[in-house]
Design a protein around this motif. Structure first.
Motif, PDB file in Angstrom:
ATOM      1  N   VAL A 113       0.870  -1.173   0.000  1.00  0.00           N
ATOM      2  CA  VAL A 113       0.000   0.000   0.000  1.00  0.00           C
ATOM      3  C   VAL A 113       0.906   1.222   0.000  1.00  0.00           C
ATOM      4  O   VAL A 113       1.694   1.420   0.927  1.00  0.00           O
ATOM      5  CB  VAL A 113      -0.932   0.028   1.230  1.00  0.00           C
ATOM      6  N   ALA A 114       0.819   2.019  -1.055  1.00  0.00           N
ATOM      7  CA  ALA A 114       1.629   3.224  -1.180  1.00  0.00           C
ATOM      8  C   ALA A 114       0.722   4.429  -0.980  1.00  0.00           C
ATOM      9  O   ALA A 114      -0.195   4.662  -1.775  1.00  0.00           O
ATOM     10  CB  ALA A 114       2.299   3.280  -2.549  1.00  0.00           C
ATOM     11  N   VAL A 115       0.965   5.184   0.078  1.00  0.00           N
ATOM     12  CA  VAL A 115       0.159   6.360   0.387  1.00  0.00           C
ATOM     13  C   VAL A 115       0.815   7.575  -0.259  1.00  0.00           C
ATOM     14  O   VAL A 115       2.009   7.822  -0.066  1.00  0.00           O
ATOM     15  CB  VAL A 115       0.031   6.554   1.917  1.00  0.00           C
ATOM     16  N   VAL A 116       0.030   8.316  -1.034  1.00  0.00           N
ATOM     17  CA  VAL A 116       0.523   9.518  -1.712  1.00  0.00           C
ATOM     18  C   VAL A 116      -0.354  10.703  -1.297  1.00  0.00           C
ATOM     19  O   VAL A 116      -1.545  10.532  -1.052  1.00  0.00           O
ATOM     20  CB  VAL A 116       0.535   9.360  -3.247  1.00  0.00           C
ATOM     21  N   PRO A 117       0.217  11.904  -1.222  1.00  0.00           N
ATOM     22  CA  PRO A 117      -0.574  13.066  -0.812  1.00  0.00           C
ATOM     23  C   PRO A 117      -1.460  13.575  -1.951  1.00  0.00           C
ATOM     24  O   PRO A 117      -1.139  13.402  -3.127  1.00  0.00           O
ATOM     25  CB  PRO A 117       0.487  14.101  -0.447  1.00  0.00           C
ATOM     26  N   ALA A 118      -2.562  14.225  -1.584  1.00  0.00           N
ATOM     27  CA  ALA A 118      -3.484  14.774  -2.580  1.00  0.00           C
ATOM     28  C   ALA A 118      -2.882  15.987  -3.287  1.00  0.00           C
ATOM     29  O   ALA A 118      -3.247  16.283  -4.426  1.00  0.00           O
ATOM     30  CB  ALA A 118      -4.803  15.150  -1.923  1.00  0.00           C
ATOM     31  N   ALA A 119      -1.973  16.676  -2.627  1.00  0.00           N
ATOM     32  CA  ALA A 119      -1.353  17.857  -3.219  1.00  0.00           C
ATOM     33  C   ALA A 119       0.138  17.844  -2.911  1.00  0.00           C
ATOM     34  O   ALA A 119       0.596  17.146  -2.016  1.00  0.00           O
ATOM     35  CB  ALA A 119      -1.991  19.119  -2.660  1.00  0.00           C
ATOM     36  N   GLY A 120       0.878  18.601  -3.677  1.00  0.00           N
ATOM     37  CA  GLY A 120       2.318  18.695  -3.446  1.00  0.00           C
ATOM     38  C   GLY A 120       3.082  17.650  -4.225  1.00  0.00           C
ATOM     39  O   GLY A 120       2.556  16.984  -5.117  1.00  0.00           O
ATOM     40  N   ASP A 121       4.348  17.509  -3.864  1.00  0.00           N
ATOM     41  CA  ASP A 121       5.230  16.579  -4.555  1.00  0.00           C
ATOM     42  C   ASP A 121       4.894  15.138  -4.206  1.00  0.00           C
ATOM     43  O   ASP A 121       4.545  14.824  -3.062  1.00  0.00           O
ATOM     44  CB  ASP A 121       6.690  16.852  -4.183  1.00  0.00           C
ATOM     45  N   ALA A 177       2.818  -4.482   3.203  1.00  0.00           N
ATOM     46  CA  ALA A 177       3.700  -3.381   3.586  1.00  0.00           C
ATOM     47  C   ALA A 177       3.005  -2.068   3.232  1.00  0.00           C
ATOM     48  O   ALA A 177       2.350  -1.964   2.186  1.00  0.00           O
ATOM     49  CB  ALA A 177       5.025  -3.474   2.827  1.00  0.00           C
ATOM     50  N   VAL A 178       3.144  -1.072   4.111  1.00  0.00           N
ATOM     51  CA  VAL A 178       2.568   0.250   3.889  1.00  0.00           C
ATOM     52  C   VAL A 178       3.707   1.251   3.852  1.00  0.00           C
ATOM     53  O   VAL A 178       4.531   1.306   4.774  1.00  0.00           O
ATOM     54  CB  VAL A 178       1.564   0.631   5.002  1.00  0.00           C
ATOM     55  N   VAL A 179       3.771   2.040   2.775  1.00  0.00           N
ATOM     56  CA  VAL A 179       4.814   3.058   2.621  1.00  0.00           C
ATOM     57  C   VAL A 179       4.182   4.372   2.227  1.00  0.00           C
ATOM     58  O   VAL A 179       3.074   4.412   1.700  1.00  0.00           O
ATOM     59  CB  VAL A 179       5.880   2.640   1.576  1.00  0.00           C
ATOM     60  N   GLY A 180       4.900   5.439   2.476  1.00  0.00           N
ATOM     61  CA  GLY A 180       4.367   6.731   2.078  1.00  0.00           C
ATOM     62  C   GLY A 180       5.396   7.806   2.138  1.00  0.00           C
ATOM     63  O   GLY A 180       6.489   7.663   2.537  1.00  0.00           O
TER      64      GLY A 180
END
Length: 108
Positions: A22-30, A105-108
């Protein structure tokens, strides 16, 4: 449940040996650098409008070339806060709930 904190391998998140990632990415920004195969898959998904960078959105991708994990879920967090990360990680794990993944695995 068993939780562990591990350092990423040299290949980045793409080198994590797990049934699912599970790859967590932000809604805004880089966007975070997850490793070339995951970065390419994420860019392709956003380009094809398969994943919008809106909080709560997820995208399940099986067998991404170059990624050790057999299943990948991209989950979008509202922002970079711990609360938003937890919420996005929960949404990503929910996408895997009924599948065969036992080691996630969870990464972000």
């Amino acid at each position: 449940m068993d939780f562990q904190t591990l350092a990423l391998p040299d290949a980045g998140a793409a080198g994590v040996n797990a049934d699912a990632l599970v790859a967590v990415v932000p809604a805004a920004g880089d966007l975070p650098k997850l490793g070339a195969p995951l970065d390419a898959a994420l860019a392709d998904a956003m380009k094809g409008n398969d994943l919008e960078r809106k909080a709560g959105r997820t995208l399940y991708l099986p067998r991404v070339p170059g990624v050790k994990a057999g299943r990948v879920v991209f989950a979008v967090a509202k922002d970079t806060s711990a609360k938003a990360f937890k919420s996005a990680a929960a949404a990503g794990l929910a996408a895997l709930k009924h599948g065969p993944a036992k080691h996630v695995a969870v990464v972000g």
